[in-house]
Design an enzyme around this catalytic site. Structure first.
Site, PDB file in Angstrom:
ATOM      1  CE  LYS A 174      76.983  47.866  -6.798  1.00  0.00           C
ATOM      2  NZ  LYS A 174      77.207  46.410  -6.846  1.00  0.00           N
ATOM      3  N   GLY A 227      68.373  49.156 -12.428  1.00  0.00           N
ATOM      4  CA  GLY A 227      68.061  48.159 -11.413  1.00  0.00           C
ATOM      5  C   GLY A 227      66.617  48.280 -10.990  1.00  0.00           C
ATOM      6  CD  GLU A 384      60.540  44.504 -12.851  1.00  0.00           C
ATOM      7  OE1 GLU A 384      60.966  44.964 -11.789  1.00  0.00           O
ATOM      8  OE2 GLU A 384      61.180  44.513 -13.900  1.00  0.00           O
TER       9      GLU A 384
END
Ligand code: NDP
Length: 492
Positions: A174, A227, A384
């Site tokens: 995915k 991710g 981040e």
């Protein structure tokens, strides 16, 4: 509408006909229209992967045979490299030449794992008994959900697909809904190369919609995810229910330490690259500059000058040095991050806003930004931005540089610049991050493991460990001269 879901060896539409457009971050043009899977499509893909795995159709191949398949995929990727690079630069907005570099890395990844598969797997164990044979064997782990991000779409998926194939796993890929095109191209190549039906499956759609079954279904044995931290936490919680194996490559807040005795010119040039390459949308970006106080002004003045010179532009702009952010929502997040930093006391030296050039009006262009007078407590230092934003902190001693460099929940990568080799080695050893560069920042090779300490992840990709993530380890003890165990009495 072209069928872009690949399930059980066939291309198909979504079961409800759903689809979505993919937009270029450079100018919002529609670059593709792809199917958007439903829950039942995802369940079909998991069924196909499970059935193919349990049937032995691929696990019965030898490591050598699977390596040959992966080498063939590398050859086909080489054949189609520019076509795929074009799709990747359409989806991400990155310069075509950068996408070409990424494709070269993708091919190198497949070649690395193809070669690794040819090595001897397993070993004999000397248990000290002549009549016992003890073997450690490596077996395919099972069904894997492989979930990738949008910044290096095909590369991050290649780090998972290549070892999964060599290991003999069946899987469901995915990609991010923002960048699906290169994964579709890879799946076509895997099909052409001759992977057995049901081994490789492709699901498209937003993670919030198609993600749940991929991480919850008990028929999935492993989730390999690259991710953000928050999604990683969601996956870890879900995996607990069925004790899935996890491989997590999450974010980073990577320290880049420059000592006064460094080669300053090289350090500055690398600091600019480390922070602003791909507009900071790099998990290992060196966005946290930690500089010795005596050279602070010299270093920061030059970095600010260089940041101001960086030319932004679209995929085919030959003068461009970096491109847009991936989406409008990401641009908003980066802007809010910078605003908050300034509110917390950081000094904005350059950038800090969207590009105002007319040719960037339709794209998500944010200017390279430097924030000075930062400290470890500030959110801009701890979180981040995943954008082109460098924060600057100062230190006075080696111990302080190390303490600042480790003052983060992340632990993905870091750099240290010094011409004192012993000092650089001490700092490299003391920094708790998965990759440390000494007098350099950024390079990696498929043969070397990649991954994070602390909240930057679990496990390693690439290297030899990157294959190990997709293998189970079994011990087989064989008694070649069976006899009674004699442990329990056999009489009253
Ligand atoms: P996200 O975590 O938002 O998304 C990553 C992938 O997970 C996407 O495919 C996304 O799908 C999918 N996803 C989102 N929600 C779920 C869910 N609930 N269940 C299952 N899948 C889900 O990260 P980004 O794409 O924004 O990538 C940026 C992040 O990735 C940064 O934090 C960066 O540091 C990290 N990263 C780490 C790397 C490393 O090597 N450590 C390398 C590259 C990036 P969709 O996008 O379709 O919603």
């Amino acid at each position: 509408m072209v069928a872009t879901l690949y399930i059980n060896g066939a291309w198909r539409q979504a079961s409800d006909g759903g689809a979505h457009d993919v937009h270029s971050p450079h100018d919002q043009r529609v670059v593709a229209r792809v199917c958007q899977a439903t829950n039942s499509d995802v369940l079909d893909a998991i069924s196909a992967a499970r059935e193919s795995f349990d049937s032995g159709v691929f696990t019965s191949w030898s490591f050598n045979e699977r390596s040959a398949l992966v080498a063939k995929i590398a050859d086909l990727l080489e054949r189609d490299a520019d076509l795929i690079a074009r799709k990747e630069s359409d989806d991400t907005g990155k310069r075509f030449i950068e996408a070409q570099y990424d494709l070269a890395d993708v091919i190198a990844t497949f070649r690395h794992f193809a070669a690794l598969g040819l090595k001897e797997h397993g070993r004999s164990v000397d248990v000290g008994l002549a009549h016992i044979t003890s073997r450690i064997v490596h077996e395919p782990l099972g069904v894997a959900s492989l979930i990738g991000p949008w910044n290096y779409p095909l590369l991050q998926i290649a780090w998972k697909v290549a070892p999964a194939l060599v290991a003999g796993c069946s899987f469901i890929v995915k990609p991010s809904e923002l960048t699906p095109q290169s994964a579709i191209a890879l799946m076509k190549i895997i099909e052409e190369a001759g992977a057995p039906q049901g081994v490789a499956n492709l699901i498209l759609g937003p993670g919030s919609v198609v993600g749940a079954p991929l991480i919850n279904d008990p028929r999935v044995d492993l989730v390999s995810f690259t991710g953000g931290l928050t999604t990683g936490q969601t996956i870890m919680r879900a995996a607990a229910t069925t004790i899935k194996k996890l491989a997590l490559e999450l974010g980073g807040k990577n320290p880049h330490i420059i000592f006064a005795d460094a080669d300053i010119d090289a350090a500055i040039d690398n600091a600019v690259t480390a922070a602003f390459l791909h507009s900071g949308q790099v998990c290992s970006a060196g966005t946290r500059l930690i500089v010795e106080r005596s050279i602070h002004d010299q270093v920061v003045t030059e970095i600010v000058r260089r940041a101001g010179l960086i030319t932004l532009g679209g995929p085919d702009d030959v003068m461009a040095e970096t491109g847009p952010l991936i989406s409008k929502s990401h641009l908003i997040n980066v802007s809010l991050y910078v605003d908050k930093a300034v509110a917390e006391g950081a000094t904005l030296l350059v950038g800090g806003k969207r590009s105002e050039l007319s040719e960037h009006a339709d794209g998500w262009y944010y200017l390279p930004t430097v924030l000075d007078n930062c400290t470890s407590e500030m959110s801009c230092v701890q979180e981040e931005s995943f954008g082109p934003v460098m924060t600057v902190e100062v230190f006075d001693t080696e111990a302080e540089a190390i303490a600042i460099g480790n003052d983060t929940v992340f632990g993905l990568s870091g750099g240290v610049w010094s011409q004192d080799a012993k000092k650089a080695a001490r700092v490299a050893s003391a920094l708790r991050h998965g990759t440390i560069w000494v007098n350099d920042f950024g390079p990696y090779r498929p043969a070397a493991e990649w991954g994070g300490y602390k909240q930057s992840g679990i496990g390693r990709e690439l290297g030899e460990h990157g294959l190990g993530e997709y293998l189970e380890i079994k011990h087989i003890w064989t008694n070649n001269a069976p006899s009674r165990s004699g442990w329990f009495r056999d009489h009253e």
